[in-house]
Every structure is written in C-alpha cells, then in structure tokens.
Design a protein around this motif. Sequence first.
Motif, mmCIF file in Angstrom:
data_model
loop_
_atom_site.group_PDB
_atom_site.id
_atom_site.type_symbol
_atom_site.label_atom_id
_atom_site.label_comp_id
_atom_site.label_asym_id
_atom_site.label_seq_id
_atom_site.Cartn_x
_atom_site.Cartn_y
_atom_site.Cartn_z
ATOM 1 N N ASN A 282 55.416 5.463 49.428
ATOM 2 C CA ASN A 282 55.387 4.853 50.746
ATOM 3 C C ASN A 282 56.807 4.442 51.131
ATOM 4 O OD1 ASN A 282 55.234 1.839 52.010
ATOM 5 N ND2 ASN A 282 53.670 3.147 52.927
ATOM 6 N N LYS A 311 59.062 11.493 54.802
ATOM 7 C CA LYS A 311 58.205 12.100 55.813
ATOM 8 C C LYS A 311 57.191 13.071 55.213
ATOM 9 C CE LYS A 311 60.496 9.967 58.993
ATOM 10 N NZ LYS A 311 59.910 8.772 59.630
ATOM 11 N N LYS A 312 57.114 13.108 53.868
ATOM 12 C CA LYS A 312 56.211 14.042 53.199
ATOM 13 C C LYS A 312 55.446 13.286 52.117
ATOM 14 C CE LYS A 312 55.368 18.622 53.038
ATOM 15 N NZ LYS A 312 55.101 19.448 54.235
ATOM 16 N N ALA A 313 54.120 13.326 52.180
ATOM 17 C CA ALA A 313 53.299 12.568 51.245
ATOM 18 C C ALA A 313 53.103 13.317 49.934
ATOM 19 C CB ALA A 313 51.940 12.268 51.867
ATOM 20 N N PHE A 316 47.384 10.638 49.002
ATOM 21 C CA PHE A 316 46.687 10.195 50.203
ATOM 22 C C PHE A 316 45.333 9.627 49.803
ATOM 23 C CE2 PHE A 316 44.577 14.154 49.483
ATOM 24 C CZ PHE A 316 43.326 14.041 50.090
ATOM 25 N N GLU A 350 47.763 6.882 54.155
ATOM 26 C CA GLU A 350 48.572 6.419 53.032
ATOM 27 C C GLU A 350 47.763 5.378 52.268
ATOM 28 O OE1 GLU A 350 53.244 6.553 53.528
ATOM 29 O OE2 GLU A 350 52.368 5.127 54.922
ATOM 30 N N THR A 378 50.065 5.256 59.424
ATOM 31 C CA THR A 378 50.708 6.512 59.053
ATOM 32 C C THR A 378 49.626 7.440 58.525
ATOM 33 O OG1 THR A 378 52.823 5.476 58.537
ATOM 34 C CG2 THR A 378 52.383 7.637 57.558
ATOM 35 N N ILE A 380 48.332 11.398 57.319
ATOM 36 C CA ILE A 380 48.870 12.506 56.524
ATOM 37 C C ILE A 380 48.100 13.777 56.842
ATOM 38 C CG2 ILE A 380 49.253 13.359 54.175
ATOM 39 C CD1 ILE A 380 49.313 10.341 53.345
ATOM 40 N N LYS A 406 53.762 13.486 57.226
ATOM 41 C CA LYS A 406 53.357 12.166 57.685
ATOM 42 C C LYS A 406 53.600 12.032 59.186
ATOM 43 C CE LYS A 406 54.502 9.798 53.339
ATOM 44 N NZ LYS A 406 55.277 8.696 52.727
ATOM 45 N N LYS A 408 53.039 9.059 62.558
ATOM 46 C CA LYS A 408 52.692 7.705 62.962
ATOM 47 C C LYS A 408 51.830 7.776 64.213
ATOM 48 C CE LYS A 408 53.108 3.156 62.891
ATOM 49 N NZ LYS A 408 52.626 2.327 61.780
#
Length: 545
Positions: A282, A311-313, A316, A350, A378, A380, A406, A408
């Motif tokens: 996170n 910006k990439k998970a 999740f 997230e 946020t 995913i 990710k 928003k």
Amino acid sequence: MLRLFVFFFVVLISSAVAQTSDPRFTTEAPVKRFAFVIGNADYATAEKLPGSIADAKTIASKLRNVGFDVKELDNFKDRDEFLVQFDAFLDSIRPGAFVVFYFSGHGFTYRGESYLVPLQFPSLVDADDVFYTFLSATALQDKINLRKPGLLLMLLDACRNVTASVREPGGGDVAVGKGLASLLTARNNIIGFSSAPGSTSIGSASGGLSKYTEGLAAHLTTPGIEINEVQRLTVKDVRDSTGGRQSPWMSSSFTVYVHFNPDEQTKKVYQVQWLAALDRDNERAVTDYLELYGLGPYANAARTWLAERSKKAATFTRLSPEEIDLSWTFAKGNGTVATVKQFKMPLGFERTASSALVGPDPGAPLHDRVASTFANQTAIALGPITGRAAPDATAPATTNLSFGDKIKVESYHVQSGIVWLKAVGKTSTSFWVPLPESGIPPRDVTIGSPLEEFDLLPGPGPALANEEQIDRLIVNRKGSQIKWVSIAMPERAGRSAAEQKAATEIRVRAAHAAYLISKVIPTGRISLVEGVNGIAEPRIRLFGN
C-alpha cells in the motif's frame, strides 16, 4: 469466470511473495551522509576563540566514525572564501541524504536574522552590506534544502557576544544583537543552538571544548540513541556545567527518527517495520515508513517501491475492509454472524482502505450500494478494463487498465442501468469505468461471529505494536478460532510536525500489528481501515467461532 479469477488470485499471491524476495525491495543500502564542519578561532576584530578548532575537530571525528563524508573548514577569512568551500559541499549532497552543518565561532542577530561571522570584518558595517559581509544562517539553510536532503541538522555553537555595529540607512549606529535568533524550520530540519535565542554561550578560551560541543560529543554517537534524547542529555550537561547560565535550545520540524549510530535492536526495528510496510502492499504504508524511517537502510528500497509499485498491486481483496469493520456492530448488537457483501466485479480492493465515515445503506438501490462501497477507495483491476472519456459505451477509450493496476474512485453515474465509476489512475486524467449488470448481484460472505475487540497498545516505541498483547489475545488465544482480523486506525492529523508524526506512528503501529498477526492468521484475512471516527488508538476486532 471462476478459472479466470483463480488464475488472477494466484498471480497476485505470487507477485506478493516475489515482492518480499525481490532484492530491489529488500537489500539494505545505507543512506548517504554528508557533513560540513567549520571552526573559526583566530578573529582579527573580535575575541579569539581557540577552542573552536578543537570543537570542530571533535565533531568531525565523531561524524566520520559513524559513516559521514566530512568536509572541514577552519579559520575562513571572509564570506567569499567560505562560499567557495560551501558550494563544493553542496555539489556532493544527494537527494534523501542525511546532512549535518556544524559551526563553532562567533555569531550575532540583526533584524531578526542570525549571522555567522568570518575572521575578518569591520567593526562598523552599512546595513546594505550586512548580508554580503557575514553569513546568513537562513540563506545557508535554504541552499542546503534545495538539494532535498532526507534530514538537515544544523548545529550552531555560535551564540557569542560580538562587538560590531550596523549603520542604519537613516543615520545612527545600532549594535548587533547578542546570540542567535530562532530560524524558521523547513520540513525535516533540525536547528540546534548552543544557547537560548538572544542569549550568549560560553566558548573555551583555553583551547578546550565549549560546553555545548562537549555535551554533544558525549552523546551524539552513543549506540542506539535518538536525536531527541541527545538534545535532552546535552541540555542537562550544559546547564549543570554552567550553573544554569547557558541552556542549549533546538528548533525543529521533523518526523523521521534520527540515529547517528543505530544499535542492533534499532536496526532490527528498521527491518521489521519495512517488512510490515511491504506486506501491506500500500502506497500510504510505504510513505509512512519513509516518514519515520527515512534515514534507515531500507529508505532507498522504499523509494524504489514507490517508483515502481505504487500504481500496481501485488495483492487484493474482494471484500471491502470498511464493510468488514462495520459488520461488527450489527452482528454484535443482534447476536448474529457477521456477513459482508461480495460484488463480483472486475475490480477488487486494497487490503488497507480509507473510511468513508458511513457504510452503504442496505435499503438503497443496488447501484448506490455498489458505488458507495468503492467510493473514495483505491480499486484494483482484476483483468483488462477500458476507461472511457464519458459514462457511455460509445465514448472514446482513453485508458486501458491491465491486471493489477490501481485506480482511485472519485464518484459514479448510472447510465442505462449500468454503474460507471469515475476514477484516476497513473495520470491525473479522469476516466469512466463500467461495472456490468451481470456482475452486480452480490453474495453474502460469512466472516465469523464477533469474538473480541480491544485497543492496540504501543510497544517499546509509539510506532511499534505491543507484542505481548498480540501474543496473549491472538497468537496464543484459546477456545476459539479466529477467521478474520479488522484493524481500525483513528482519524488523527494536525498541522505541526509533532502532530503529523504522532498520526504516522499510529498507522505504522497498526501495520506492525498486522505483520505480527500474519504469523498465525493468513495475510488475506487481515484488513485495515484508516481514518475511523470515534476512536483514539488503533482498534482490533476479531471475528471467528
């Protein structure tokens, strides 16, 4: 669809494991340390300070012994000579570095500004020439801050009594003020003064150390000591040795923990807290880590993570962390098992979410419930998704999301029975994402009966969880099986650095607790919610049977 989801789930879990073993994110790399140490003793038109050279040599040696690249300058004659050496020092500073500026010599105050004094200066100076004859401490501070250090520590053993006057523009001569004035402190700046504002300090006339530098040297590099404790002990030593005539003072605005010589226990804390932040996957957790531990050996790894992974998970959850936490109250009040709605969407959450203050209204239309669940969160992408310029299937495609991206979520709009989420992704440009009708009908997921809730106590430090409490209430729990853990963090913020630091410590403590709990509860069954009203400390809720 089930096969596709399982595939995505396995990929994300594999990505999370790879993240914790990727050397880019786990390799120690000491933060660069730079120091500029100056001693001015042989003054031509002011009292000589033979101890200033000893002061500077002592501090330079202390700093070298703990890994600083030290540049020394003794007895500079005028401002121009100083700036040649200072500019060369500036060129060596790297962003994120730990920077120390130390000066022992004469200093004074004029019109609220603190000035450091070269060896040669006239006893009477025109007002317009003050800045170009002496060295403005604020100007030096500003120049260093332009290099974006992780921390700037200025130690000014310069609160002496200087016999000099300034000729004012309208006529008349004004004596310069005794001692130094307080400096405005930028973010992550600490200014240490040898005496209180407007007061003079005692320099050594015999060639020995000044009282201030003697106190600093005794404590600055003690293994494991933190800068606030260094200041406290230095103040005590100087007050005791001067009979209360001199009292060092510090002006600061910083959140980062400052250890000149971290011991093994301190190093372990830096490591464990980084692993806890990494486990959260996170951006806020990693940013919080840098706020507190940005001078530690994993600061560079944290910055690399922010550049490459924010910006990439890697992980999740299909369940809203906020809804999980809110489900406790209903289930507890009604004596039922807690359930949470799972929407089969092309988006996930997230595992650390922000509180929207209220949960979805169970009586609201279905699309409102879906949208409110994702609002201000946020999300995913769990597969390829096309973002459009407007909430319309015929609108131009402006964004292509891939698995793990990710976004928003800002708001929503219903068009022809389809919920469109307005969001921003890697850029600040907004786009619209559709949630297909077939995916909206939810199913109830049982997370267990409410077992216990309690405030998370601090451990050895405010950013550390109390391991004894975690062991007693969770790890060694008897008579029930924990199925889910929800950790809520209070809404705490402030304008001052101290208030911001306290709020950050609260969040980092919660992340540390999640990391400790993950030793016995799968990480995917531990969710966190930030900004919850009505609580003062992190709160843990246990669900199970």
